[in-house]
Design a protein around this motif. Structure first.
Motif, short mmCIF file in Angstrom:
data_model
loop_
_atom_site.label_atom_id
_atom_site.label_comp_id
_atom_site.label_asym_id
_atom_site.label_seq_id
_atom_site.Cartn_x
_atom_site.Cartn_y
_atom_site.Cartn_z
N PRO A 58 28.64 42.64 34.38
CA PRO A 58 29.22 41.44 33.87
C PRO A 58 30.77 41.74 33.78
O PRO A 58 31.22 42.16 32.79
CB PRO A 58 28.52 41.36 32.70
CG PRO A 58 27.91 42.56 32.11
CD PRO A 58 28.02 43.40 33.46
N ASP A 60 33.38 39.36 34.42
CA ASP A 60 34.33 38.20 34.52
C ASP A 60 35.56 38.41 33.51
O ASP A 60 36.20 37.81 33.74
CB ASP A 60 33.31 37.05 34.30
CG ASP A 60 32.35 36.59 35.23
OD1 ASP A 60 32.94 37.21 36.46
OD2 ASP A 60 31.53 35.95 35.29
N SER A 61 35.27 39.01 32.31
CA SER A 61 36.06 38.95 31.16
C SER A 61 36.88 40.11 31.06
O SER A 61 38.11 40.30 30.50
CB SER A 61 35.29 39.21 29.93
OG SER A 61 34.82 40.35 29.79
N ILE A 62 37.01 40.99 32.35
CA ILE A 62 37.96 42.20 32.61
C ILE A 62 38.77 41.75 33.65
O ILE A 62 38.53 41.37 34.78
CB ILE A 62 37.00 43.22 33.09
CG1 ILE A 62 35.95 43.83 31.77
CG2 ILE A 62 37.76 44.61 33.32
CD1 ILE A 62 35.04 44.77 32.00
N PRO A 63 40.41 42.21 33.58
CA PRO A 63 41.18 41.92 34.54
C PRO A 63 40.43 42.75 35.88
O PRO A 63 40.10 43.57 35.91
CB PRO A 63 42.50 42.74 34.21
CG PRO A 63 42.08 42.63 32.51
CD PRO A 63 40.69 42.69 32.24
N GLN A 64 40.98 41.85 37.09
CA GLN A 64 40.67 42.10 38.37
C GLN A 64 40.65 43.74 38.59
O GLN A 64 39.95 44.73 39.05
CB GLN A 64 40.93 41.42 39.29
CG GLN A 64 40.23 41.64 40.51
CD GLN A 64 40.55 40.73 41.69
OE1 GLN A 64 41.55 39.81 41.49
NE2 GLN A 64 39.97 40.82 42.91
N ARG A 67 38.32 46.28 37.20
CA ARG A 67 36.89 46.26 37.88
C ARG A 67 36.47 47.57 38.78
O ARG A 67 35.39 47.92 38.89
CB ARG A 67 36.61 44.80 38.43
CG ARG A 67 36.69 43.62 37.49
CD ARG A 67 36.49 42.52 38.22
NE ARG A 67 36.96 41.22 37.37
CZ ARG A 67 37.00 40.11 37.66
NH1 ARG A 67 36.64 39.79 38.78
NH2 ARG A 67 37.09 39.15 36.75
#
Length: 177
Positions: A58, A60-64, A67
Protein backbone atom coordinates in the motif's frame (compact mmCIF):
# COMPACT_ATOMS: atom_id res chain seq x y z
CA UNK A 1 -1.66 -14.74 -17.92
CA UNK A 2 -0.87 -12.99 -14.65
CA UNK A 3 0.59 -9.99 -16.50
CA UNK A 4 -2.34 -9.90 -18.90
CA UNK A 5 -4.87 -9.94 -16.05
CA UNK A 6 -2.94 -7.13 -14.34
CA UNK A 7 -2.67 -5.09 -17.55
CA UNK A 8 -6.40 -5.46 -18.21
CA UNK A 9 -7.10 -3.51 -15.03
CA UNK A 10 -7.57 -6.32 -12.54
CA UNK A 11 -4.59 -5.83 -10.18
CA UNK A 12 -6.09 -7.93 -7.38
CA UNK A 13 -6.59 -10.93 -9.69
CA UNK A 14 -3.18 -10.26 -11.22
CA UNK A 15 -1.72 -10.42 -7.72
CA UNK A 16 -3.48 -13.74 -7.10
CA UNK A 17 -2.19 -15.15 -10.41
CA UNK A 18 1.37 -14.02 -9.64
CA UNK A 19 1.12 -15.60 -6.17
CA UNK A 20 0.06 -18.90 -7.76
CA UNK A 21 3.03 -18.73 -10.15
CA UNK A 22 5.38 -17.99 -7.24
CA UNK A 23 4.13 -20.92 -5.15
CA UNK A 24 4.21 -23.23 -8.17
CA UNK A 25 7.79 -22.21 -9.00
CA UNK A 26 9.05 -22.77 -5.45
CA UNK A 27 7.26 -26.15 -5.18
CA UNK A 28 8.43 -27.24 -8.62
CA UNK A 29 11.97 -26.26 -7.72
CA UNK A 30 11.81 -28.38 -4.59
CA UNK A 31 10.56 -31.40 -6.55
CA UNK A 32 12.81 -31.17 -9.64
CA UNK A 33 15.46 -33.87 -9.85
CA UNK A 34 17.97 -32.12 -12.15
CA UNK A 35 19.94 -29.57 -10.07
CA UNK A 36 20.43 -27.18 -13.01
CA UNK A 37 16.70 -27.16 -13.73
CA UNK A 38 15.91 -26.79 -10.01
CA UNK A 39 18.21 -23.75 -9.87
CA UNK A 40 16.54 -22.17 -12.90
CA UNK A 41 13.01 -22.66 -11.57
CA UNK A 42 13.94 -21.29 -8.14
CA UNK A 43 15.53 -18.22 -9.72
CA UNK A 44 12.43 -17.77 -11.90
CA UNK A 45 10.41 -17.41 -8.68
CA UNK A 46 11.92 -13.92 -8.40
CA UNK A 47 9.94 -12.75 -11.45
CA UNK A 48 6.42 -13.00 -9.97
CA UNK A 49 7.81 -11.69 -6.71
CA UNK A 50 8.61 -8.39 -8.46
CA UNK A 51 4.94 -7.95 -9.32
CA UNK A 52 3.61 -9.25 -6.01
CA UNK A 53 5.62 -6.70 -4.08
CA UNK A 54 4.89 -3.81 -6.45
CA UNK A 55 1.15 -4.58 -6.60
CA UNK A 56 0.68 -5.66 -3.00
CA UNK A 57 2.31 -2.86 -1.05
CA UNK A 58 0.00 0.00 0.00
CA UNK A 59 2.14 2.86 -1.31
CA UNK A 60 -0.46 5.48 -2.25
CA UNK A 61 0.44 7.80 0.63
CA UNK A 62 4.20 7.59 -0.05
CA UNK A 63 5.87 9.98 -2.53
CA UNK A 64 6.51 8.17 -5.82
CA UNK A 65 10.31 8.44 -5.67
CA UNK A 66 10.42 6.60 -2.32
CA UNK A 67 8.29 3.74 -3.60
CA UNK A 68 11.23 2.32 -5.54
CA UNK A 69 13.53 1.65 -2.56
CA UNK A 70 10.57 0.27 -0.58
CA UNK A 71 9.72 -2.17 -3.37
CA UNK A 72 13.26 -3.10 -4.37
CA UNK A 73 14.77 -3.69 -0.90
CA UNK A 74 12.84 -6.94 -0.32
CA UNK A 75 13.53 -7.98 -3.93
CA UNK A 76 17.27 -7.54 -3.37
CA UNK A 77 17.02 -9.56 -0.15
CA UNK A 78 15.14 -12.34 -2.00
CA UNK A 79 17.68 -12.36 -4.85
CA UNK A 80 20.59 -12.56 -2.40
CA UNK A 81 18.87 -15.46 -0.63
CA UNK A 82 18.38 -17.31 -3.93
CA UNK A 83 22.06 -16.78 -4.76
CA UNK A 84 23.08 -18.12 -1.34
CA UNK A 85 20.70 -21.11 -1.53
CA UNK A 86 22.03 -22.03 -4.96
CA UNK A 87 25.65 -21.58 -3.89
CA UNK A 88 26.41 -19.07 -6.63
CA UNK A 89 29.45 -16.83 -6.10
CA UNK A 90 29.26 -13.07 -6.63
CA UNK A 91 31.60 -13.28 -9.63
CA UNK A 92 29.24 -15.77 -11.30
CA UNK A 93 26.38 -13.25 -11.31
CA UNK A 94 28.52 -10.45 -12.73
CA UNK A 95 29.67 -8.73 -9.56
CA UNK A 96 33.35 -8.09 -10.17
CA UNK A 97 35.55 -5.13 -10.91
CA UNK A 98 37.99 -6.88 -13.26
CA UNK A 99 36.56 -5.29 -16.41
CA UNK A 100 35.80 -1.90 -14.90
CA UNK A 101 36.24 0.13 -18.11
CA UNK A 102 33.90 -2.12 -20.09
CA UNK A 103 31.35 -2.13 -17.28
CA UNK A 104 31.54 1.66 -17.04
CA UNK A 105 30.99 2.00 -20.81
CA UNK A 106 28.01 -0.36 -20.69
CA UNK A 107 26.60 1.51 -17.68
CA UNK A 108 26.98 4.89 -19.37
CA UNK A 109 25.23 3.54 -22.47
CA UNK A 110 22.20 3.35 -20.20
CA UNK A 111 22.00 7.15 -20.41
CA UNK A 112 21.27 6.89 -24.15
CA UNK A 113 18.71 4.16 -23.62
CA UNK A 114 17.15 6.10 -20.74
CA UNK A 115 16.71 9.22 -22.86
CA UNK A 116 15.23 7.14 -25.71
CA UNK A 117 12.87 5.38 -23.29
CA UNK A 118 11.82 8.74 -21.83
CA UNK A 119 10.83 10.05 -25.26
CA UNK A 120 8.99 6.82 -26.10
CA UNK A 121 7.05 6.60 -22.83
CA UNK A 122 6.85 10.34 -21.96
CA UNK A 123 6.32 9.61 -18.25
CA UNK A 124 5.12 12.09 -15.67
CA UNK A 125 8.07 14.04 -14.26
CA UNK A 126 9.33 13.19 -10.79
CA UNK A 127 11.15 16.50 -10.42
CA UNK A 128 9.96 20.09 -10.58
CA UNK A 129 12.90 21.50 -12.56
CA UNK A 130 16.06 20.22 -14.21
CA UNK A 131 18.69 21.20 -11.63
CA UNK A 132 21.40 19.18 -9.91
CA UNK A 133 19.64 19.66 -6.58
CA UNK A 134 16.42 18.11 -7.98
CA UNK A 135 18.05 15.36 -10.06
CA UNK A 136 20.70 13.73 -7.88
CA UNK A 137 18.44 11.83 -5.45
CA UNK A 138 16.03 10.38 -8.06
CA UNK A 139 19.02 9.46 -10.25
CA UNK A 140 20.71 7.68 -7.35
CA UNK A 141 17.50 5.84 -6.43
CA UNK A 142 16.85 4.75 -10.03
CA UNK A 143 20.46 3.66 -10.50
CA UNK A 144 20.40 1.59 -7.34
CA UNK A 145 16.88 0.18 -7.59
CA UNK A 146 15.87 -0.31 -11.18
CA UNK A 147 19.44 -0.21 -12.45
CA UNK A 148 21.46 -2.44 -10.16
CA UNK A 149 18.80 -4.64 -8.55
CA UNK A 150 16.92 -5.48 -11.77
CA UNK A 151 20.19 -6.22 -13.58
CA UNK A 152 21.34 -8.32 -10.63
CA UNK A 153 18.12 -10.34 -10.77
CA UNK A 154 17.69 -10.66 -14.54
CA UNK A 155 21.21 -10.50 -15.97
CA UNK A 156 22.89 -12.02 -12.96
CA UNK A 157 20.79 -14.66 -11.21
CA UNK A 158 18.30 -15.60 -13.96
CA UNK A 159 20.79 -15.49 -16.80
CA UNK A 160 23.34 -17.53 -14.85
CA UNK A 161 20.83 -20.30 -14.14
CA UNK A 162 19.29 -20.19 -17.65
CA UNK A 163 22.71 -20.54 -19.28
CA UNK A 164 23.29 -23.56 -17.03
CA UNK A 165 20.17 -25.22 -18.48
CA UNK A 166 20.01 -23.99 -22.08
CA UNK A 167 23.63 -23.13 -22.85
CA UNK A 168 25.21 -19.80 -23.79
CA UNK A 169 23.16 -17.86 -26.32
CA UNK A 170 19.93 -19.77 -25.78
CA UNK A 171 20.02 -19.02 -22.06
CA UNK A 172 20.64 -15.32 -22.71
CA UNK A 173 17.82 -15.17 -25.25
CA UNK A 174 15.48 -17.05 -22.87
CA UNK A 175 16.02 -14.52 -20.07
CA UNK A 176 15.77 -11.57 -22.46
CA UNK A 177 12.41 -12.78 -23.74
Amino acid sequence: TAELVTALGQPLWGLVCHAIVLVAAVMHSALASDPRYRHLVLSLALVPLVRIISLGMPLDSIPQIWRYPIIYAPLLAAAIMVVRILGIRAREVGINFGLFRIQLAVGLSGLLFGVAEYFILTPESLIAELTWREVWLPALIFQGCTGFIEEFIFRGVLQRTAVGVFGGWRGIIYVSL
